[in-house]
Design a protein around this motif. Structure first.
Motif, short mmCIF file in Angstrom:
data_model
loop_
_atom_site.label_atom_id
_atom_site.label_comp_id
_atom_site.label_asym_id
_atom_site.label_seq_id
_atom_site.Cartn_x
_atom_site.Cartn_y
_atom_site.Cartn_z
N ASP A 1 -2.49 -4.34 2.17
CA ASP A 1 -3.24 -3.80 1.04
C ASP A 1 -4.65 -3.66 1.56
O ASP A 1 -5.37 -4.65 1.66
CB ASP A 1 -3.13 -4.80 -0.13
CG ASP A 1 -3.96 -4.38 -1.32
OD1 ASP A 1 -3.94 -5.13 -2.32
OD2 ASP A 1 -4.64 -3.35 -1.26
N GLU B 1 -0.25 -0.10 0.79
CA GLU B 1 -0.30 0.23 -0.64
C GLU B 1 -0.68 1.69 -0.84
O GLU B 1 -0.24 2.33 -1.78
CB GLU B 1 -1.33 -0.65 -1.37
CG GLU B 1 -1.44 -0.31 -2.85
CD GLU B 1 -2.74 -0.73 -3.50
OE1 GLU B 1 -3.54 -1.42 -2.86
OE2 GLU B 1 -2.94 -0.36 -4.66
N GLU B 2 -1.49 2.21 0.08
CA GLU B 2 -2.05 3.56 -0.12
C GLU B 2 -1.20 4.67 0.49
O GLU B 2 -1.58 5.84 0.42
CB GLU B 2 -3.48 3.62 0.43
CG GLU B 2 -4.43 2.58 -0.17
CD GLU B 2 -4.52 2.66 -1.71
OE1 GLU B 2 -4.27 3.74 -2.27
OE2 GLU B 2 -4.83 1.63 -2.35
N ASP C 1 -10.76 2.78 -0.92
CA ASP C 1 -9.30 2.58 -0.73
C ASP C 1 -8.83 3.45 0.45
O ASP C 1 -8.13 3.03 1.34
CB ASP C 1 -8.52 3.05 -1.97
CG ASP C 1 -8.43 2.02 -3.09
OD1 ASP C 1 -8.50 2.43 -4.26
OD2 ASP C 1 -8.29 0.82 -2.78
N LEU D 1 -7.47 -2.42 0.57
CA LEU D 1 -8.58 -2.84 -0.28
C LEU D 1 -8.00 -3.38 -1.58
O LEU D 1 -7.52 -2.62 -2.43
CB LEU D 1 -9.53 -1.66 -0.56
CG LEU D 1 -10.88 -2.09 -1.16
CD1 LEU D 1 -11.73 -2.80 -0.10
CD2 LEU D 1 -11.65 -0.89 -1.69
N ASP D 2 -8.04 -4.69 -1.72
CA ASP D 2 -7.48 -5.33 -2.93
C ASP D 2 -8.60 -5.58 -3.93
O ASP D 2 -9.67 -6.03 -3.57
CB ASP D 2 -6.81 -6.66 -2.54
CG ASP D 2 -6.37 -7.43 -3.76
OD1 ASP D 2 -5.44 -6.95 -4.44
OD2 ASP D 2 -6.99 -8.46 -4.08
MN MN Z 1 -5.39 -2.16 -2.93
#
Ligand code: MN
Ligand code: AHG
Ligand code: MN
Ligand code: MN
Length: 336
Positions: A117, A97-98, A74, A119-120
């Motif tokens: 995002d 997201e992070e 992530d 890493l989904d």
């Molecule tokens: Mn993610």
């Protein structure tokens, strides 16, 4: 006679330039932006491919703003996308997201905000199950001063470009450049290029698969419960639907896009607004679904008509084949 598809490759880069040439006033900024995103995707693909070998699986040891334990990947994929987008010089603001706050490029004269995002489906990474990256590109109205987070709290229909990259048995980028069509590209590792393999993707008007986490069924509202029950019992005299759920939005949406059916992450008693984040999961995927002839609703409303209240705001999701999504909408109308 040579098969020209082998000597006349349509790479993603070429596809973006050809689309840009259709708009004489285009600045070329989007092309440079998409190039930066491609670099990020190739980097993450390489990391995912060798994750177990280079100890890139497991936890990073901290939590993100979502209250999730961040995976090492992530963090790594996020840093890669932030650096690649910054280096493109074409981004005024990023929403990841992070990152708890909006990432604002001070003094930038650029016009675009990228929501992503990195890493989904990261809970799947340690098991080698498909994961992905999701991205959306918005043109900001405020060009002159530095951006502020609220500049991106706009209607989903403002999104210009939407796409995802899925890291699975092959590496695929699916993207809509805003001209109402969706194309899929497969990474040729030998060339390091994404090659057009799925031109003009259209979602079947109805499918035979439903995709939802049934582990939450205890918390579902009546409308969701009635709709899913109808699929299990065979709606309108048709055969019962099959259940498929991978737990990575990118993988579940990609299958729904190609095969049809419906993917859902509804609101429930546990998650009042659902789990999926509007700016970098729901909006990009809704734009792709609609441009491919599908639909995307919260249950009662079109997702692209929403305006997020904050940069990590969430919404319920029902998306996929138009006729299947219409049936879900009907269930919400009769159970409201
Ligand atoms: Mn993610
Ligand atoms: P992320 O890994 O970016 O935090 O996203 C995970 C999301 C999405 O990929 C997926 O559809 C959903 O979480 C699965 O949630 P459950 O495990 O609760 O079903
Ligand atoms: Mn996460
Ligand atoms: Mn996600």
């Amino acid at each position: 006679m040579t098969d020209h598809t082998q000597t006349n490759l349509v790479t993603l880069t070429r596809h973006v330039f050809e689309t840009q040439r259709l708009h004489p006033d285009a600045s070329g900024d989007l092309s440079l932006l998409l190039n930066a995103i491609q670099i990020g995707c190739k980097f993450v693909e390489a990391c995912v491919r060798k994750a177990r070998l280079v100890h890139l699986v497991g936890l990073a040891g901290n939590q993100n703003v979502q209250g999730e334990d961040q995976k090492k990947l992530d963090v790594l994929s996020n840093e890669m996308f932030v650096n690649a987008l910054k280096a493109s010089g074409k981004v005024k603001m990023m929403i990841s997201e992070e990152d708890e706050d909006a990432i604002i490029i001070q003094g930038s004269q650029a016009r675009y905000c990228v929501t992503f995002d990195p890493l989904d489906g990261s809970s799947n990474i340690d098991a080698g199950v498909n994961v992905g990256t999701i991205f959306g590109i918005f043109q900001l109205k405020n060009h002159t001063q530095d951006a502020v987070a609220k500049d991106i709290l706009v209607k989903g229909s403002e999104i210009k470009v939407a796409g995802y990259c899925m890291y699975g048995s092959s590496c695929n980028i699916v993207v809509t450049l805003g001209s109402g069509r969706v194309d899929g590209f497969t990474l040729d590792p030998a060339l390091g290029e994404f090659i057009l393999t799925h031109p003009d993707i259209r979602v079947p008007s109805r499918g035979k698969i439903y995709s939802i986490n049934e582990g939450n069924s205890l918390y579902w509202d009546d409308a969701t419960r009635a709709y899913i029950e109808s699929l299990k019992n065979g709606p309108d005299g048709r055969k019962p639907y099959s259940a498929r759920y991978i737990g990575s939005m990118v993988a579940d949406v990609h299958r729904t896009l190609l095969y049809g059916g419906i993917f859902a992450y509804p609101a429930d008693k546990k998650s009042r607004k659902g789990k999926l984040r509007i700016l970098y999961e729901s909006f990009p995927m809704a734009k792709i679904m609609e441009d491919a002839g599908g639909k995307a609703i919260t249950g009662t409303k079109r997702i692209l008509d929403l305006v997020p209240e904050s940069i990590h705001d969430r919404c319920p999701v029902f998306m996929g084949s138009a006729d299947d999504v219409e049936d879900a909408l009907t269930s919400f109308k009769t159970h409201d």
